[in-house]
Design an enzyme around this catalytic site. Structure first.
Site, PDB file in Angstrom:
ATOM      1  N   HIS A 233      98.557  -7.888  54.435  1.00 36.00           N
ATOM      2  CA  HIS A 233      99.200  -9.202  54.384  1.00 36.00           C
ATOM      3  C   HIS A 233     100.078  -9.345  55.610  1.00 36.00           C
ATOM      4  O   HIS A 233     100.815  -8.425  55.971  1.00 36.00           O
ATOM      5  CB  HIS A 233     100.049  -9.327  53.107  1.00 36.00           C
ATOM      6  CG  HIS A 233     100.475 -10.720  52.793  1.00 36.00           C
ATOM      7  ND1 HIS A 233     101.419 -11.397  53.543  1.00 36.00           N
ATOM      8  CD2 HIS A 233     100.091 -11.578  51.810  1.00 36.00           C
ATOM      9  CE1 HIS A 233     101.596 -12.606  53.022  1.00 36.00           C
ATOM     10  NE2 HIS A 233     100.809 -12.739  51.980  1.00 36.00           N
ATOM     11  N   ARG A 253     104.906 -20.047  55.117  1.00 33.05           N
ATOM     12  CA  ARG A 253     104.154 -20.680  56.198  1.00 33.05           C
ATOM     13  C   ARG A 253     103.482 -21.959  55.725  1.00 33.05           C
ATOM     14  O   ARG A 253     103.386 -22.940  56.469  1.00 33.05           O
ATOM     15  CB  ARG A 253     103.120 -19.698  56.758  1.00 33.05           C
ATOM     16  CG  ARG A 253     103.735 -18.611  57.620  1.00 33.05           C
ATOM     17  CD  ARG A 253     102.707 -17.564  58.040  1.00 33.05           C
ATOM     18  NE  ARG A 253     102.370 -16.671  56.950  1.00 33.05           N
ATOM     19  CZ  ARG A 253     101.138 -16.321  56.609  1.00 33.05           C
ATOM     20  NH1 ARG A 253     100.097 -16.808  57.277  1.00 33.05           N
ATOM     21  NH2 ARG A 253     100.927 -15.490  55.615  1.00 33.05           N
TER      22      ARG A 253
END
Length: 595
Positions: A233, A253
């Site tokens: 990740h 994000r």
């Protein structure tokens, strides 16, 4: 010795295990859930961003075909096409089902389930509950399972599966508190044990993720596929050291956060692959405008698939443009108001404030890649989730095929729901079809399982299992990490062989009661098997694709894009055999989506 009889035993109480158990129970099977930890503490709670489902609540033009295409492209076309199709088609209904059972989703202005943006998805399609979606899923499914009266064996670890001929007959386990043994007589066993992250030093995974289901399946005679594909990740905490690797949700994000290096540069524009250039913003101005007016649908490069973002971050750090603590900066403070951040990302705000003394509404986060998810797992039939072993099923992260070489964020929670339901129904149907011809557990196998579990107590002057685990984690991190080479992979396999020798003389002090050293000694057997599978498959695949990057083979290879690598336990049960297998052929009507 304690003994119980069921039609279906589900090993694992995360989203996949709970959904499978509910489906099996509602299909009429006597069902039990066996979980290594406490009910409600499964790793599913770490899946914070949302459930990917083409419901069309934010973008009416979204549909299962687009979701299917996104999933296949994200997995670099190595996915089992049928699993990707079923997932895309059935996820919306599974989300609606959760809401019917009491899940409290965030809403759009007109009262529909809200859906947010995530990397690799063309449209905003992640149904979410702030940044606590996995927790709400577990709460809802757990409440449903308890209300139905499904038996739950908490803090109970399964160490062996029993077979009668070629069919599953039951499972052997022990209570972690007392060390007492349990035998489950059951013709259907569903593995829902999660991943393998604790084989790596830096991981977002909790202590339970030691590859138990993967190893149990192999010892029972099943195959694993895609084990070389480990997802790092892009965003895990890097400071303080006590929480290094702890997940920072992709929602940061998705809601406007950007990535910067130590020079203050928004570097992701330098790493847009040709494959995604037509859909990705070329300039900062275009990317910034996208968050406020998404009609052009050219997404910020921060929302590229996870493998692309993780490699870009890793490259910046290796080039000396990292943060003081060895990561890069994730900045949402300059993009969103404090009120927006606290409302949309409450868990992240609390996590950084409490653990790192960082106020993410006022300053950037230091983050870096962390071992998060394994795309590989038990090879299963796409429609039923049954393995090559009759009566043995696998769902969620411990099954393979659905995500190909790289999982898109949000697809894991949909995966758990869609295939958990399917596995539960088929496991129940199989058990019911047997009538009085159920497989029987051999008492000699029970004694052998008991002897094997107690073996660490019989050793004198051996090695502490914690030392072996620490060395294994460091080796996997250094040699089988985000960037791989032939020499390092060969070295890792040599080291794993040495760890296996050391593990034969692991010693456990004390008694069976409250003995975490004993628990780890048993877990290490599984960790060593799956670590060898990952390293051996990574060495064999001489290309870079998805979650597997070879520095000595930097690009994808069309020939490798037509086949999976399959691993089995060898005849002696001491190592791993590997062979190639062609990908399932996609029907022509589905190929049209990629023309």
């Amino acid at each position: 010795m304690e003994r119980h009889t069921y039609d279906v035993v589900v090993i694992g109480a995360g989203g996949a295990g709970l959904r499978a158990a509910i489906a099996a129970h509602e299909s009429g099977a006597r069902t039990a859930i066996v979980c290594k930890s406490l009910l409600g503490k499964a790793h599913t709670v770490m899946a914070e961003g949302g459930i990917a489902a083409a419901m069309g609540n934010r973008w009416p033009e979204d549909n299962w075909e687009v979701h299917f295409r996104d999933t296949m492209r994200g997995g670099k076309m190595l996915n089992n096409w049928r699993m990707a199709q079923l997932h895309a088609q059935e996820a919306p209904e599974r989300v609606q089902e959760l809401e019917d059972w009491g899940a409290l989703f965030d809403r759009t202005d007109d009262g529909l389930i809200s859906q947010r943006d995530f990397g690799g998805h063309k449209y905003a399609r992640l149904a979410h509950v702030g940044d606590r979606t996995g927790l709400e899923m577990i709460r809802t499914l757990q409440q449903r399972a308890v209300a139905l009266g499904i038996d739950v064996f908490m803090e109970c670890t399964v160490t062996d599966l029993f077979k009668d001929g070629d069919a599953i007959a039951g499972a052997f386990a022990y209570w972690r508190e007392s060390g007492r043994f349990i035998v489950f007589d059951a013709p259907s066993v569903i593995l829902a044990t999660g991943g393998i992250g604790k084989s790596f030093k830096v991981t977002s995974n909790s202590w339970e993720y030691t590859g138990d289901g993967h190893a149990l399946a192999m010892r029972a005679g099943a195959s694993l596929i895609n084990m070389e594909f480990v997802q790092f990740h892009p965003t895990g905490m890097v400071w303080p050291p006590s929480v290094k690797g702890l997940l920072v949700t992709e929602s940061v994000r998705g809601d406007g956060g950007i990535l910067k290096n130590s020079e203050g540069k928004r570097f992701m524009f330098d790493y847009i692959p040709e494959f995604f250039k037509a859909e990705t913003a070329d300039t900062v101005e275009e990317a910034d405008a996208w968050y406020d007016d998404k009609k052009n649908n050219r997404r910020p490069p921060e929302l590229l698939p996870r493998d692309e973002v993780a490699r870009a971050i890793n490259s910046e750090i290796k080039a000396g443009r990292g943060t003081p603590h060895g990561g890069i900066y994730l900045d949402i403070a300059s993009r969103r108001t404090p009120e927006f951040i606290r409302k949309r990302l409450p868990s992240m705000y609390h996590q950084f404030k409490e653990l790192a003394d960082v106020d993410i509404t006022a300053e950037p986060m230091e983050i870096g890649p962390t071992c998060h998810y394994v795309m590989g797992g038990v090879e299963v039939d796409a429609d039923t989730q049954e393995s090559a072993v009759t009566g043995l099923y696998a769902v969620g992260e411990c099954s393979g095929g659905m995500h190909g070489s790289n999982r898109l964020g949000g697809n894991s929670l949909g995966d758990l729901l869609v295939f958990g339901k399917r596995a539960g129904e088929h496991a129940s149907s199989y058990a019911d079809s047997l009538g009085d011809r159920r497989p029987r557990v051999d008492e000699a196998d029970v004694k052998a399982a008991q002897t094997s579990a107690l073996a660490p107590f019989e050793v004198e002057g051996g090695e502490n299992p914690y030392t072996i685990q620490s060395d294994l984690q460091q080796s996997m991190n250094d040699l089988v990490g985000i960037i791989r080479t032939r020499s390092e992979l060969e070295e890792s396999l040599s080291e794993i062989e040495a760890f296996k020798v050391r593990a034969q003389t692991m010693v456990v002090e004390g008694h069976r009661q409250y003995n975490p050293g004993w628990h780890l000694a048993l877990d290490l057997r599984n960790m060593l098997i799956v670590s060898e599978c990952i390293a051996k498959a990574a060495l064999a695949r001489e290309e870079s694709r998805g979650g597997h990057t070879r520095d000595d083979f930097p690009g994808p290879d069309d020939e490798w894009g037509t086949k999976n690598l399959v691993v089995n336990l060898n005849e002696a049960g001491t190592g791993v055999d590997l062979h190639e297998k062609p990908l399932p052929e996609m029907p022509e009507e589905l190929k049209g989506y990629f023309a």
